[in-house]
Motif scaffolding. Structure first.
Motif, PDB file in Angstrom:
ATOM      1  N   ILE A  80      14.566   6.185  -0.657  1.00 18.72           N
ATOM      2  CA  ILE A  80      13.170   6.517  -0.923  1.00 18.72           C
ATOM      3  C   ILE A  80      13.097   7.968  -1.382  1.00 18.72           C
ATOM      4  N   PRO A  81      12.554   8.236  -2.566  1.00 23.48           N
ATOM      5  CA  PRO A  81      12.491   9.621  -3.071  1.00 23.48           C
ATOM      6  C   PRO A  81      11.482  10.461  -2.291  1.00 23.48           C
ATOM      7  N   GLU A  90       0.832  -1.204   0.000  1.00 23.36           N
ATOM      8  CA  GLU A  90       0.000   0.000   0.000  1.00 23.36           C
ATOM      9  C   GLU A  90       0.866   1.254   0.000  1.00 23.36           C
ATOM     10  N   TRP A  91       1.930   1.239   0.794  1.00 23.43           N
ATOM     11  CA  TRP A  91       2.876   2.360   0.820  1.00 23.43           C
ATOM     12  C   TRP A  91       3.595   2.477  -0.520  1.00 23.43           C
ATOM     13  N   ALA A  92       4.034   1.372  -1.060  1.00 28.97           N
ATOM     14  CA  ALA A  92       4.777   1.379  -2.323  1.00 28.97           C
ATOM     15  C   ALA A  92       3.955   1.983  -3.458  1.00 28.97           C
ATOM     16  N   GLU A  93       2.655   1.758  -3.427  1.00 27.56           N
ATOM     17  CA  GLU A  93       1.791   2.238  -4.508  1.00 27.56           C
ATOM     18  C   GLU A  93       1.482   3.726  -4.430  1.00 27.56           C
ATOM     19  N   THR A  94       1.918   4.401  -3.367  1.00 25.66           N
ATOM     20  CA  THR A  94       1.665   5.841  -3.266  1.00 25.66           C
ATOM     21  C   THR A  94       2.630   6.652  -4.118  1.00 25.66           C
ATOM     22  N   PHE A  95       3.721   6.047  -4.575  1.00 26.14           N
ATOM     23  CA  PHE A  95       4.741   6.799  -5.307  1.00 26.14           C
ATOM     24  C   PHE A  95       4.417   6.890  -6.794  1.00 26.14           C
ATOM     25  N   LEU A  96       4.769   8.016  -7.376  1.00 28.94           N
ATOM     26  CA  LEU A  96       4.613   8.211  -8.808  1.00 28.94           C
ATOM     27  C   LEU A  96       5.580   7.313  -9.565  1.00 28.94           C
ATOM     28  N   ASP A  97       5.174   6.862 -10.722  1.00 25.98           N
ATOM     29  CA  ASP A  97       6.021   6.002 -11.540  1.00 25.98           C
ATOM     30  C   ASP A  97       7.340   6.692 -11.884  1.00 25.98           C
ATOM     31  N   LYS A 121       8.578  22.633  -3.334  1.00 25.40           N
ATOM     32  CA  LYS A 121       9.242  21.476  -3.946  1.00 25.40           C
ATOM     33  C   LYS A 121       8.197  20.505  -4.463  1.00 25.40           C
ATOM     34  N   PHE A 122       8.548  19.793  -5.523  1.00 28.16           N
ATOM     35  CA  PHE A 122       7.582  18.898  -6.147  1.00 28.16           C
ATOM     36  C   PHE A 122       7.584  17.543  -5.447  1.00 28.16           C
ATOM     37  N   PRO A 123       6.408  17.030  -5.058  1.00 27.46           N
ATOM     38  CA  PRO A 123       6.322  15.760  -4.330  1.00 27.46           C
ATOM     39  C   PRO A 123       6.585  14.573  -5.238  1.00 27.46           C
ATOM     40  N   THR A 124       6.904  13.445  -4.621  1.00 31.32           N
ATOM     41  CA  THR A 124       7.176  12.217  -5.369  1.00 31.32           C
ATOM     42  C   THR A 124       6.033  11.216  -5.253  1.00 31.32           C
ATOM     43  N   THR A 125       4.995  11.567  -4.521  1.00 32.83           N
ATOM     44  CA  THR A 125       3.856  10.679  -4.353  1.00 32.83           C
ATOM     45  C   THR A 125       2.653  11.222  -5.116  1.00 32.83           C
ATOM     46  N   LYS A 126       1.584  10.444  -5.115  1.00 31.91           N
ATOM     47  CA  LYS A 126       0.386  10.805  -5.877  1.00 31.91           C
ATOM     48  C   LYS A 126      -0.539  11.735  -5.111  1.00 31.91           C
ATOM     49  N   VAL A 127       0.006  12.491  -4.190  1.00 34.24           N
ATOM     50  CA  VAL A 127      -0.777  13.396  -3.358  1.00 34.24           C
ATOM     51  C   VAL A 127      -1.389  14.523  -4.206  1.00 34.24           C
ATOM     52  N   GLU A 128      -2.596  14.920  -3.874  1.00 38.17           N
ATOM     53  CA  GLU A 128      -3.239  16.061  -4.528  1.00 38.17           C
ATOM     54  C   GLU A 128      -2.917  17.319  -3.724  1.00 38.17           C
ATOM     55  N   TYR A 129      -2.720  18.429  -4.421  1.00 32.48           N
ATOM     56  CA  TYR A 129      -2.411  19.680  -3.731  1.00 32.48           C
ATOM     57  C   TYR A 129      -3.104  20.850  -4.421  1.00 32.48           C
TER      58      TYR A 129
END
Length: 465
Positions: free
Chosen positions: A164-165, A142-149, A377-385
């Motif tokens: 971990i980026p 679940e944690w691994a899938e939060t990161f952008l490709d 700074k630009f995030p590395t996860t799929k978070v919305e902002y």
């Protein structure tokens, strides 16, 4: 769509890294490896040391300040619940790679640390100084899938992900719109190096310092934001392949490198850099630019947090344009220099499970959102902002990113800790006048020859065994 486009560009760094890094060897491992379990408080509080290249207590950089806030929040929430406390270790950015490597050799590594990407990560991982973080990602899908490709491409080698980026950045030319307007310079018209020089001359004619560059020792990485990009524009990033792989005929004594050095020195010779450049550090450059005393600074997008600190006089006045093309050059001028900032766990970590709590906090939704909204700074996860909450420079980067076709790594990071330092020292040597451009690259080539000889000797020893 602009945001997705930029993320895709950074992900493309994986393709570029194959140009710079050779296949690796075996990985060492820490004594405290775990499955990624993050259980409750056992009753004891474990103090873990986190190494970073800035000091949250004194820095005006918004990202550094956010890390400091995150440290306190973590200690008061997750830390209290799970029995862990994070202490801060500040290592000056100019010496960071060298000192961290020395700590690895001495078995005195901090528990967690920020890790520069590319060959620097590869060397640290294959030396066994930092852990393969893939074990923790595999244990928590679940944690691994939060990161952008593609975000981990600059820290993954031979199937092992050594860090971990946390954020990514790209290099561009930041400019003061107010000073450009005063001199009648239009950023959108700067496409080629000739255009850039013409803009510099126009700024100078209007009594404005065109740009800032540092001459202080250990500041070569900032000079490389010009020289390194010149090499790429002139010859393409492929020119580094034989050098990085220590091929027999690889050399720095060729036209692309000499020309890149000469173009860098043209900025000095024509009086386009600040008069105090010889003794100025990167921090002094930031101060000059933030005070509105120079029109341009070539930096990574990590500088956005610095430009928006409380002491900045240029908030809302800064925009960016891509590094210009070199007329007649073979390199793709639509590519940007890019990287990720990363966190990892060291071989000397006291408790991997508790360290992982800190790593997951930094990659969590709240901290990742604040990374872009508060620190630029630009995030590395799929978070919305919320883009409306971001610094104006964030929008400026997104606005111009659509024309780019890819990303290539920062040169010193791609070459590795030791070789990258020699590269930076070479640039500082000719920039400060200690050597001519030709002399500096001749000496760098001598170092390259010694590296090739060491590799040949090592391979011969291995074959004999």
């Amino acid at each position: 769509m602009k945001t997705k486009r930029l993320l895709a560009l950074v992900a493309s760094a994986a393709l570029m890294l194959s140009v710079f890094t050779a296949c690796g060897g075996d990985e060492g491992s820490g004594d405290n490896s775990s499955s990624g379990s993050t259980g409750g408080n056992s009753g004891e509080t474990t103090t873990l040391v986190h190494a970073y290249w800035d000091n949250p207590e004194s820095s005006q950089d918004l990202m550094t300040q956010l890390y400091g806030k995150g440290q306190k929040d973590f200690n008061e929430t997750v830390g209290k619940e799970k029995g862990v406390k994070i202490d801060w270790l500040h290592i000056n950015s100019d010496d960071y790679g060298t000192k961290i490597t020395a700590m690895g050799v001495a078995n005195t590594m901090p528990d967690t640390l920020m890790q520069q990407p590319g060959a620097k990560t590869k060397e640290m991982g294959e030396s066994g100084y930092i852990l393969d973080m893939k074990q923790f990602l595999d244990a928590d899908k679940e944690w691994a899938e939060t990161f952008l490709d593609g975000m981990a491409d600059q820290v993954t080698f031979d199937g092992k992900q050594y860090a971990i980026p946390l954020q990514f950045a790209i290099s561009a030319v930041f400019y003061n719109t107010e000073l450009f307007d005063q001199a009648g310079v239009k950023a959108e018209e700067i496409k080629t190096w000739s255009d850039f020089l013409a803009a510099c001359q126009k700024l100078k004619d209007n009594g404005i310092t065109p740009l800032v560059l540092p001459g202080e020792a250990n500041s070569g990485w900032a000079i490389s934001l010009f020289t390194g990009q010149f090499v790429q524009r002139i010859a393409g990033e492929e020119i580094f392949t034989p050098i990085r792989e220590f091929e027999k005929d690889s050399t720095f004594e060729q036209e692309a490198f000499i020309k890149a050095g000469e173009l860098t020195m043209e900025l000095v010779d024509k009086g386009y850099v600040q008069p105090t450049y010889m003794g100025d550090s990167v921090d002094m450059n930031y101060a000059t630019f933030k005070n509105g005393e120079a029109a341009m600074q070539c930096q990574g997008s990590w500088a956005i947090g610095n430009y928006n600190g409380e002491d900045s006089q240029v908030k809302g006045k800064i925009k960016v344009f891509p590094f210009p093309e070199i007329e007649g050059g073979k390199g793709d001028s639509s590519k940007w220099m890019g990287k990720t900032d990363n966190v990892t766990i060291s071989k000397n970590c006291k408790d991997n499970d508790k360290a992982l709590l800190w790593v997951k906090y930094l990659t969590g939704e709240d901290f990742q959102r604040r990374t872009v909204e508060e620190a630029g700074k630009f995030p590395t996860t799929k978070v919305e902002y919320d883009k409306s909450k971001c610094a104006s420079e964030v929008s400026s980067v997104l606005d111009i990113s659509g024309g780019s076709t890819g990303v290539y790594p920062y040169i010193d990071e791609a070459l590795g800790n030791t070789f990258g330092t020699e590269w930076n020292n070479c640039l500082s040597a000719f920039f400060t006048g200690a050597k001519t451009v030709e002399e500096a690259f001749k000496d760098l080539q001598a170092y390259n020859e010694s590296m090739k000889a060491n590799k040949a000797s090592s391979e011969a020893s291995s074959a004999a065994e």
